[in-house]
Design an enzyme around this catalytic site. Structure first.
Site, mmCIF file in Angstrom:
data_model
loop_
_atom_site.group_PDB
_atom_site.id
_atom_site.type_symbol
_atom_site.label_atom_id
_atom_site.label_comp_id
_atom_site.label_asym_id
_atom_site.label_seq_id
_atom_site.Cartn_x
_atom_site.Cartn_y
_atom_site.Cartn_z
ATOM 1 N N ASP A 109 0.877 -1.180 0.000
ATOM 2 C CA ASP A 109 0.000 0.000 0.000
ATOM 3 C C ASP A 109 0.911 1.226 0.000
ATOM 4 O OD1 ASP A 109 -2.266 1.666 0.270
ATOM 5 O OD2 ASP A 109 -1.935 1.762 2.427
ATOM 6 N N GLU A 144 -1.272 -1.401 -4.614
ATOM 7 C CA GLU A 144 -2.552 -0.707 -4.744
ATOM 8 C C GLU A 144 -2.434 0.425 -5.750
ATOM 9 O OE1 GLU A 144 -5.059 -0.451 -1.183
ATOM 10 O OE2 GLU A 144 -5.252 1.672 -1.624
ATOM 11 N N ASP A 178 -1.648 0.620 8.218
ATOM 12 C CA ASP A 178 -0.827 0.524 7.005
ATOM 13 C C ASP A 178 -0.454 -0.919 6.703
ATOM 14 O OD1 ASP A 178 -0.517 3.474 6.580
ATOM 15 O OD2 ASP A 178 0.358 3.302 8.568
#
Lengths: 172, 172
Positions: free
Chosen positions: B17, B77, B149
């Site tokens: 991410d 992502e 996260d």
């Protein structure tokens, strides 16, 4: 002492105009108050390559330029124009791997807005690509006109050369 | 033949991410139809560092994770939300060096929209961060709740695990 003094007067500058398809670059020596053309070109990535592969091609391409030409400092064009978020994201990827390549070879990285780059070489921030090409040719006394992308790279290098003047006069 | 068959059933997936300040990651083994948690964490860059230095920290951080945990594939992502061009440009830099790090170590890179990632773990594309954390914890039977996260990184890995199902059933 002579060697130290000569070192302080010659700065080799790599200028980079980043793009996700074509990245222009130019290398200029600043010796005292004069400029000397060293090299210029463009890194073009294959339209057939996947996006991750393109990023790797850009990174490898500029890393080879740095290893071969051994610049002392890198300058890269920054983007302030209102491009759409999707284009900005894509361009960011290219800039990211270009900045990384410079950092990996120990170069300080400076960023200049496109407007400043045009101002530095053509005298005003809205200069056309053709005007940048002509001015770069004249300033570096080139026998031919560099391509648009290579001229943009050289313009970024010249912009940095102008902006490091004051610092250099303190150092030397 | 047994070794080949076992190889085909175990895929180690690195999920990323990306962020210009904090990059979350998670590593998951997909063994047949089951998932096994391997590791997760976050790469945080110093707010005091220059932007070029931050990019180098992100690149070094994820490169170390890849070298240590030896994933077979990376999933990252993608961003489709309408963030402003300046933020998109910044985030692009981080994604660029992350994708490059995976490519440098020979990993195929897959991209998934945030909406698809949330859909994959929480059942709908508008799930909150807390819901993603809870679902990741349940799916991987973790004893504690990972940070936001790290959970996002694990969610990207799980999303890829879901999407490679059909391909895997052909291969195995």
């Amino acid at each position: 002492m002579e060697a130290v003094s000569r070192q302080a007067h010659r700065i080799r500058i790599l200028g980079i105009d980043p793009g996700s398809r074509i990245t222009g670059y130019g290398v200029v020596d600043k010796i005292g108050d004069t400029f000397r053309f060293v090299s210029c070109g463009a890194i073009k990535v294959s339209a057939k390559s996947s996006f991750p592969l393109r990023l790797q091609e850009i990174h490898t391409g500029i890393s080879e330029v740095i290893a071969t030409l051994q610049p002392d400092v890198a300058a890269i064009e920054d983007i302030f124009v209102a491009i759409n978020p999707r284009s900005a994201l894509k361009l960011g990827h290219a800039r990211g791997v270009l900045i990384l390549a410079a950092m990996e070879q120990g170069l300080p990285v400076h960023e200049y807005a496109a407007r400043m780059v045009k101002q530095a070489v053509a005298g005003y921030g809205q200069a056309s690509k053709a005007q940048v090409q002509q001015m770069v040719r004249a300033l570096l006394q080139l026998s031919g006109t560099p391509s648009e992308d290579a001229a943009d790279g050289l313009a970024v290098a010249l912009c940095h050369a102008n902006h490091c003047n004051s610092l250099q006069s303190i150092v030397s």
